[in-house]
Structures are given as C-alpha cells and as structure tokens.
Design an enzyme around this catalytic site. Structure first.
Site, PDB file in Angstrom:
ATOM      1  CG  ASP A  72      -1.839   1.157   1.071  1.00  0.00           C
ATOM      2  OD1 ASP A  72      -3.098   0.918   0.938  1.00  0.00           O
ATOM      3  OD2 ASP A  72      -1.450   1.977   1.337  1.00  0.00           O
ATOM      4  CE  LYS A 110      -2.210   6.764   2.065  1.00  0.00           C
ATOM      5  NZ  LYS A 110      -1.856   7.753   1.020  1.00  0.00           N
ATOM      6  CG  ASP A 111      -2.183  -0.041  -3.740  1.00  0.00           C
ATOM      7  OD1 ASP A 111      -2.440   1.048  -4.505  1.00  0.00           O
ATOM      8  OD2 ASP A 111      -0.967  -0.680  -3.794  1.00  0.00           O
ATOM      9  CE  LYS A 112     -10.427  -5.434  -2.634  1.00  0.00           C
ATOM     10  NZ  LYS A 112     -11.406  -5.835  -3.927  1.00  0.00           N
TER      11      LYS A 112
END
Length: 660
Positions: free
Chosen positions: A19, A292-294
């Site tokens: 992330d 922001k990543d999952k």
C-alpha cells in the site's frame, strides 16, 4: 550485499500486498487502475441501509441495445454514467473453483522485473504476511509531518446545518423519484411531494432535505386544490450535478470539508466512488494527497467541496468497512503529492527466524535500509506485464499495444474477461467482444469501446478513451522496469558506496560526484534517473547500460520525446537506497492465527483493550512499524527483512497457503 539465488521450500509462504501513496509531482502520480483481473470486491454497502435501490445498479445494457435515436457519443456518456461507481460486477464467483496457484503460474517473478539484489548480510527467514488485510495498516503522513489518525467522530457545531430530520423526512419512493429527476433518468421536469401535517417547520425540512441530498435541484411550495406541495425541479441543467449549489453555503465557512477516511480492503478510488454514490455527487469534487491500495486498512485525509460534515458523518450509519471523522472546514482542497509519506504497521506471522536473526534483520533495515525498487504490483498480475504495453506505446507500435491489452493470456482473470478475449481473438470485432463484458470501465472495455467508436485504423484515438492516468501507468511501468534493472547493475558493479560519476541531487538538480568529493556523500545520497528527455545519466559504465537496454528495446535514449505529447517522457530521479524512519519492532507469541495482534483506530474509538500476549505460544509474529517517503514500496522493505521473493507467483509455487 547478497544476490538472490534459489529459494528453499522451507523458507515459507509470504502472501503480501503493498500500500503506497501516489508519487510526488516529480515522479509518477500513481493511480491504481482496474485491469479487470483484481480480486473480489467488497463495496462497503449494507443492504439494510441503502438510500434506495439504484445504489446497487443492475448490469449495464449491452452496447447493441436499442436506445432510440442516440448518437454514439450520447451512448458512451450514458454508459459512463451507468457504470460510474462500478458497483455491479457479475460473474465474480466464476473463478473460485480454480486454484490461485494454477492461475498465477504464468505471472511475474522479481527476476523478471530486475529485482535481484539485497543490501544486508543477515540470514533470511520465513514469515507470513497474510492476505488478511488487517495485518497491514497504513497511516498517511500529512504535509505538516503529522501521522493521520481517526480519533474523533464528532461533527463541528454549526448553526447553519439543517436538523437531523432531513435524513428521514423523505420516503424511499420519494427519494427514488428525486434521484431519477436529478440524474435526468425520466421525462419528468419536476417532482411534487405532498406535505402531510402541513406546518412551516415541516415544509422547511423538506426543502432542506431535497436541496442538500440532491444537489442541482431547486424547490418551491405550491397550493393545489387546497393541499400544499413541495415541487422539486432542475436548477441549471446537467452541470449542476458537478457544481454543488453555491448560494446555500455560508460565506464564513471554508468551502472544503476535510476529513479522515478509515477504510478496510478498498482502494481510494473505489472508496470515493462509493461515497459519491451515497452523497449523489460527482467523484471529482473529492481531492486527496495520495492513493492507497486495496488490500490493507488505511487512514488518510480527504477533502470534499461544499458537503457538510453533518452529511458525511451520517454515512457512518450506512457504510461497512468505512469510517469518517476528524472533520474541519478549510479554504483549499488537497493536492496529489502533498503528503510526506506513509507510516506502516505490519505483522509477519509464524516467523521462523531466531530472536538474533530478527534483531539483525531489523537493525539492518533501520541503519542501512533497502533498495528502493519499484514493487511487483507496479507491473501487473497477468502474463502480459504492464511494462510491455508501455514499451510498445513508446515505440509507437499501436497494433501491438492493442494486441497486448486484448489478446488471450494465461493468469488470474475473471471468466467474463477470458470470454471477451476469446471473442476478440476469433472475430476482431470490438462490439462483439465488448458484449462479453458486464463491466465496461476496465481498460479492456474502454479500449474496445474506443475501437467501436473510432475504428481499427485509429487505435491512437481509441486508446485515448482510457483515462489519462491509466494510459500513463503503462509508460511509467516501463520506466520503472528500466530503473529496477539499472539499479541492480549499479549495485552489482559498484557496491554500496558512492563512486565518481554517480548522481546526487542539489535541490531538484542532479549533479555528478567528482573524485575529490566522494567522501562527502553516502550511498543514501545517490540517485538514478528514470529514462527521459530531461535527465542526465551517470558518468560511469551504467550510463552505457541504460543506452544498451533502450537500444535493445528499439528506443533512442537521446530522443525520448514522443510525437504524441502525453507519451513524451521527461524522466525523474529516484534515490537508490531508502532508510525507513521511526522503525520499531517486537516479537510476540500467540496461539490463535485469527486474532488481531494490534488495535486499529476504530478499535481504539470503540474502547477495545489492546491484545495481551503470553510469554509462550504456538506461534511467533514480528510486528514492525516504519515510515516511508511517497512512492516507496513497503513490500520492498519487508523483502529485505525476510530475504524472499515477494512475487505472488513465487509464493504460490512454494505452496503458499492463501488465507482469506
């Protein structure tokens, strides 16, 4: 410095996702793009809390469906509207039966993208960073250097805010009629709502409810046969949706409501699409400093134009996996790249390393750091890496770009996308292939729609339908691929000390290290260029290595300008070694693999006591905290600690247990 060689099966299973924030302006502004092959989504919607049924739309109509006398542009725009938040994805269960390891056997390894070196001398050990996102927590570090936390759910007191009754005064049926009116989904020019129990207060609340919940609608009171009606109508055409009403916002209040968004297992763009759907506004009125990543729990600041804290706070009752708080009104939005970085809290479970090995590894991370490689998620998850598409764009090979994106490939993909690719390979008919896709906002769907619109002889325009950030992701991926390979070669040839001819930054300008200045610098000062027309290259043999690599790819390092301006690469500089800040760690013992090993912000808000650890336990875990600057990959720091290949392909081939 050690080189990665073979990997023993004993050295465990590491399933990880990263992330990372968007890069600052001088590097790439990273925005996560759906390649239609991501894992199953959770939309954060509670069924019993939907404002009305359109929040979970059915599948969009196929492109060939009749819609009256509609131009292709109108049709395109309408389909974009229908799929705006991508909440509907059919066929997601189809691939469950196939094992993830089988699907990933054609994916990339670190070696494929130039990630080959380590900087530390300690012995590696195994650990599991679970696919369970709750073991990976990211807190944004704002431009003031403060770490973002969700620790206050209160709403700023404001006399201008309407009463809470605005959220309950309208029935579900009335909300649906108003929504259809607002989105021009029917032929009606107005909606009339009868005022039962007519009082001035009741009428005021209905007026306020319509205007605040349905931006773009105006209201008036009418008498009809002795009954009072509130009539809603359009204020200023379709543009009113994108521009929240100006006259209802107090002049003394800042135009932007800033808030902290806590989210679980959802990337930033998905989260904003869900929020905008609930608020009935366009997603572009939201701003943020980094995506922001999952696959994580993340906490970051968001700003939204002219939406009250009261309305935002109300969403906490309706949304799962989200929490909004720390509200304030400000004059300005947020800008990409303004953040100072991210703070990570990461748990590596079931570690095999001794306490001494862990101590050595973490001390090395703290004192030396790690190679600032671009992580695996930069390059895609299927058998066609994103850098190959980027290389074809830079070569101006547009037929190859089209084929690489659309051709059948091995790897982790949804059933409907496999069918779409098969149809394309068989017929080369974009409309027929598009009909196989229930979700058309992925890159493949957008390209096929472009080919339907512009024809097969105008691939450049067809590709241009894909959002700009997503198109640029491909060429940035190629730059990252070159950079990773060149940094590995630089470390192999010259080790971990600065040498004459290396580059360092003075302000934003790169300069060479001269022989007499070498002792004034450390390896942490050295930068290397991402290829482009506005960078210089080191004055040693790595410069020739750049030239050879690009020449082998039929690219001219002396001419990185593209005849399409968007695809001209100016280049940038990136530090080769990063030393994390605020590094701390502890080894804890535990018995139950499912228990959380630390509290989140939401746990703390709910008053949950922190976990208590026994001195002995079946398993040991390494809990690590560290801060990184923007555009650096936490997985690359963890790779340095464990000395392991972080690619999904490598982990699944080593009998990784994927914990869901």
């Amino acid at each position: 410095m050690t080189e990665m060689t073979g990997m023993s099966l004993k050295r465990g299973c590491l399933a990880m996702e990263d992330d990372d924030s968007a890069a600052p302006a001088e590097e790439t502004k990273k925005q996560k793009v759906s390649e239609c092959c991501l894992t199953k989504r959770q939309d954060g919607l509670q069924n019993d809390c939907l404002p009305n049924r359109e929040n979970v739309p059915g599948p969009p109509e196929p492109v060939s469906a009749k819609r009256g006398k509609m131009t292709s542009d109108d049709q395109l725009e309408e389909e974009e509207e229908e799929e705006e938040d991508g909440l509907s994805e059919e066929g997601e269960e189809e691939e469950e039966a196939e094992s993830f390891a089988d699907m990933m056997k054609h994916g990339l390894t670190e070696l494929d993208v130039g990630i080959t070196k380590f900087v530390s001398s300690h012995q590696g050990f195994s650990g599991i960073l679970k696919e369970r996102y709750s073991d990976f927590v990211v807190h944004e570090i704002g431009k003031d250097g403060q770490i973002s936390h969700l620790d206050d759910l209160s709403v700023p007191v404001d006399d201008e805010d309407p009463s809470e009754d605005v959220f309950t005064v309208l029935t579900a049926e009335e909300k649906q009629q108003l929504e259809e009116l607002q989105l021009f989904k029917n032929k009606e020019t107005s909606v009339a709502i009868e005022v039962i129990e007519d009082t001035k207060e009741k009428r005021t609340i209905i007026h306020q409810a319509i205007k605040s919940l349905f931006p773009g609608l105006e209201t008036k009171t009418e008498d009809r046969e002795g009954r009072k009606y509130i009539v809603a109508y359009h204020a200023a055409g379709k543009k009113a949706l994108a521009n929240p009403r100006k006259h209802s916002w107090p002049k003394s209040r800042g135009s932007y409501c800033h808030f902290v968004l806590y989210k679980e297992n959802k990337d930033t763009m998905d989260a904003i699409n869900v929020l905008s759907k609930y608020l009935r506004v366009k997603p572009n009125i939201f701003s943020y400093m980094g995506t922001k990543d999952k696959r994580a729990i993340t906490v970051q600041e968001i700003a939204v134009l002219k939406i009250t804290a009261q309305r935002l706070a109300h969403l906490n009752k309706c949304l799962m996996n989200f929490k909004l708080g720390n509200f304030s009104y400000q004059k300005n939005p947020l800008k990409l790249g303004e953040l100072q970085g991210n703070h990570f809290t990461v748990v590596l479970r079931n570690i095999t390393g001794t306490d001494d090995q862990v101590q050595q590894a973490m001390n090395s991370l703290k004192e030396i750091g790690f190679i600032n490689y671009y992580g695996m998620q930069r390059f895609g998850t299927t058998a066609v890496p994103t850098y190959q598409v980027g290389r074809a764009i830079l070569q101006n090979s547009w037929t190859e770009v089209m084929d690489l994106i659309l051709k059948p490939r091995s790897g982790a993909e949804k059933g409907y996308l496999v069918k779409c690719r098969e149809e394309w390979a068989k017929t080369k008919d974009p409309a027929a292939a598009l009909r196989k896709l229930p979700v058309k906002r992925c890159v493949e769907g957008q390209l096929l729609r472009g080919l339907s619109k512009y024809g097969m002889k105008n691939i450049v325009s067809a590709f241009g339908i894909i959002p700009r950030n997503n198109r640029l992701m491909y060429i940035h991926s190629y730059q990252s691929y070159v950079w990773n390979n060149m940094v590995s070669k630089r470390i192999e040839d010259y080790g971990l000390k600065p040498v004459p001819g290396d580059l360092v930054l003075k302000g934003a300008t790169a300069t060479y290290i001269e022989e007499e200045d070498v002792d004034n610098y450390s390896i942490h000062d050295v930068v290397m260029p991402l290829p482009g027309f506005d960078v210089i290259y080191p004055k040693h043999k790595i410069s020739e290595a750049y030239r050879e690599m690009l020449t082998a790819d039929n690219l001219d390092i002396d001419n990185m300008r593209h005849k399409i301006r968007d695809y001209s690469l100016s280049g940038a500089y990136r530090k080769i070694i990063i030393r994390p800040q605020n590094v701390s760690w502890e080894v804890v013992a535990y018995d139950d693999p499912k228990i959380p090993l630390f509290n989140t912000d939401v746990d703390n808000l709910e008053g949950k006591p922190p976990p208590v650890f026994a001195s002995e336990g079946k398993y040991r875990a390494l809990k690590m905290d560290f801060s990184l600057p923007p555009s650096t990959y936490a997985t690359m720091a963890i790779r340095e600690v464990l000395k392991m290949d972080t690619s999904i392909k490598n982990q699944t081939q080593m009998n990784t247990t994927w914990l869901r």
